[in-house]
Every structure is written in C-alpha cells, then in structure tokens.
Motif scaffolding. Structure first.
Motif, PDB file in Angstrom:
ATOM      1  N   LYS A  58      46.764  39.685 -32.887  1.00 43.96           N
ATOM      2  CA  LYS A  58      46.617  39.008 -31.593  1.00 43.96           C
ATOM      3  C   LYS A  58      47.971  38.832 -30.921  1.00 43.96           C
ATOM      4  CE  LYS A  58      42.751  36.075 -32.962  1.00 43.96           C
ATOM      5  NZ  LYS A  58      42.327  34.689 -33.124  1.00 43.96           N
ATOM      6  N   GLN A  59      48.947  38.400 -31.696  1.00 42.65           N
ATOM      7  CA  GLN A  59      50.282  38.155 -31.146  1.00 42.65           C
ATOM      8  C   GLN A  59      50.931  39.451 -30.673  1.00 42.65           C
ATOM      9  OE1 GLN A  59      51.694  35.117 -30.650  1.00 42.65           O
ATOM     10  NE2 GLN A  59      53.251  36.239 -29.553  1.00 42.65           N
ATOM     11  N   SER A  62      49.084  40.829 -27.536  1.00 46.18           N
ATOM     12  CA  SER A  62      49.397  39.966 -26.402  1.00 46.18           C
ATOM     13  C   SER A  62      50.838  40.178 -25.925  1.00 46.18           C
ATOM     14  CB  SER A  62      49.173  38.507 -26.799  1.00 46.18           C
ATOM     15  OG  SER A  62      49.425  37.663 -25.721  1.00 46.18           O
ATOM     16  N   SER A  63      51.770  40.335 -26.853  1.00 48.77           N
ATOM     17  CA  SER A  63      53.163  40.578 -26.483  1.00 48.77           C
ATOM     18  C   SER A  63      53.316  41.924 -25.775  1.00 48.77           C
ATOM     19  CB  SER A  63      54.061  40.557 -27.721  1.00 48.77           C
ATOM     20  OG  SER A  63      54.090  39.276 -28.282  1.00 48.77           O
ATOM     21  N   ASN A  65      50.990  43.396 -24.032  1.00 46.39           N
ATOM     22  CA  ASN A  65      50.417  43.191 -22.694  1.00 46.39           C
ATOM     23  C   ASN A  65      51.452  42.567 -21.756  1.00 46.39           C
ATOM     24  OD1 ASN A  65      47.914  44.217 -23.327  1.00 46.39           O
ATOM     25  ND2 ASN A  65      46.890  42.233 -23.425  1.00 46.39           N
ATOM     26  N   LYS A  66      52.120  41.522 -22.218  1.00 42.62           N
ATOM     27  CA  LYS A  66      53.124  40.862 -21.377  1.00 42.62           C
ATOM     28  C   LYS A  66      54.291  41.805 -21.098  1.00 42.62           C
ATOM     29  CE  LYS A  66      51.959  36.120 -22.275  1.00 42.62           C
ATOM     30  NZ  LYS A  66      50.634  36.332 -21.840  1.00 42.62           N
ATOM     31  N   GLY A 128      43.985  45.391 -26.177  1.00 44.92           N
ATOM     32  CA  GLY A 128      44.480  44.682 -25.013  1.00 44.92           C
ATOM     33  C   GLY A 128      44.575  45.643 -23.849  1.00 44.92           C
ATOM     34  N   SER A 143      45.758  40.864 -17.370  1.00 44.17           N
ATOM     35  CA  SER A 143      45.712  41.303 -18.769  1.00 44.17           C
ATOM     36  C   SER A 143      44.503  40.685 -19.460  1.00 44.17           C
ATOM     37  CB  SER A 143      46.995  40.926 -19.509  1.00 44.17           C
ATOM     38  OG  SER A 143      47.091  39.534 -19.657  1.00 44.17           O
ATOM     39  N   LEU A 145      42.684  40.341 -23.657  1.00 42.66           N
ATOM     40  CA  LEU A 145      42.783  40.529 -25.102  1.00 42.66           C
ATOM     41  C   LEU A 145      41.372  40.483 -25.668  1.00 42.66           C
ATOM     42  CD1 LEU A 145      44.477  40.730 -27.726  1.00 42.66           C
ATOM     43  CD2 LEU A 145      44.593  38.248 -27.719  1.00 42.66           C
ATOM     44  N   LYS A 177      41.586  31.569 -25.458  1.00 40.66           N
ATOM     45  CA  LYS A 177      42.743  30.857 -26.013  1.00 40.66           C
ATOM     46  C   LYS A 177      42.410  29.500 -26.488  1.00 40.66           C
ATOM     47  CE  LYS A 177      45.921  33.548 -23.364  1.00 40.66           C
ATOM     48  NZ  LYS A 177      47.053  33.643 -22.562  1.00 40.66           N
TER      49      LYS A 177
END
Length: 177
Positions: A58-59, A62-63, A65-66, A128, A143, A145, A177
């Motif tokens: 997940k992390q 998500s990273s 994506n950012k 993602g 974005s 997830l 979230k």
C-alpha cells in the motif's frame, strides 16, 4: 516423649520430600491449556504478519502515485519507470514486485504491486493509478489505490480512467483510508 516427637517429626519431613514434583495429570492439564491458548493466538498472529507485509505494498503504490503526480506537474507527462520518478523505491522486494506503465494516450499511469509467487496465496495484490480527469473547465490529476478483493484471488488489474474519474479494475476494490 521426646524420642516419639523426634520420630514423628522425621517421618513428617521424609513424607514432604516424597511429595515434591508434579503428577502426570498436572503436567497434562498444563500442556492442554498451552495448546488451547496457542490455537487461539497463532491465527491472529499470522494475520497480523500478513497485514504488515500488505502495508508495504500500500505504501509503495501510494508513494509511486504521488511521485507520478509530482512528475506530471513538472514535465506535463507521466513517468514510465520508477527510477525516473526519483523516489528511491525498489521494483522488487521480498514480498512484492512493482511495475509502472503509462496509458497509450498519455492520460494516465498505472502501478501494479503483485505478491512474489512464493507468497501469492497469503497476500493481496495492489494497483494504483494516476490520471487526468476533468474538473469543471480544467483538467487535474487524480489518484486511486485498489486491492484485490481477496488473498489468492489473482493478480492486480490496473485501474481505468473514463475522463471524469478513476475506478478500480476487475476483481478489485478501492482502499479507503
């Protein structure tokens, strides 16, 4: 009388020495109690270990994506590789492999985090996406997830972009979230 008292006292001391230790029944009861407690605690412990491994995916997704959003803000295009994004994230760990792709029309990018085959039955896959969506008269990046609906269901499928919003692929559900 004194000798009788001494004899009884010595008999009492000898009897206490013979009673030391645990009986077989007492030991069996303790082993059964330990077995019951471990049967309750072990599944809970194993599920917590899998949750920790899944939080890595997940992390990372998500990273990425950012990172894609930041890369698009600077270059007006999405990055085609994790290294281009400059995040310092590995594309393979002991639990997951990660792949980045750009949509053919350039309107978005996807990230797939699938479990390494040895751990595939216990871990969920993650995907993602970052895409350009219409927000009024302007376009902005959005974005999402997503995770596979169940462990061992299959590999993650990339999210789709209809131009107004991103949505999860087949057999996928959005992570809240």
């Amino acid at each position: 009388m004194k000798t009788e008292f001494k004899a009884k006292f010595l008999q009492h001391i000898n009897k206490r020495r013979q009673d030391q230790g645990f009986t077989l029944i007492e030991l069996l009861v303790v082993i059964i109690i330990i077995g019951i407690l471990s049967a309750i605690a072990l599944p809970a412990f194993l599920s917590q270990a899998n949750k920790a491994k899944q939080s890595e995916a997940k992390q990372y997704v998500s990273s990425i994506n950012k990172g894609q959003q930041a890369y698009y803000a600077e270059n007006t295009k999405f990055g085609s590789d994790v290294a281009i994004l400059g995040l310092g994230i590995k594309t393979q760990t002991s639990n997951y492999t990660y792949a980045v792709g750009v949509l053919a029309d350039g309107s978005g990018a996807t990230t797939i985090g699938n479990p390494v085959p040895t751990a595939a039955t216990a871990l969920k896959g993650y995907a993602g996406g970052v895409g350009l969506v219409t927000a009024g008269e302007a376009k902005t990046t959005q974005s999402i997830l997503c995770q596979v609906s169940g462990a061992g269901v299959g590999n993650a499928n990339p999210p789709t972009n209809d131009g107004t919003q991103l949505s999860c692929g087949t057999n996928m559900e959005q992570v809240t979230k």
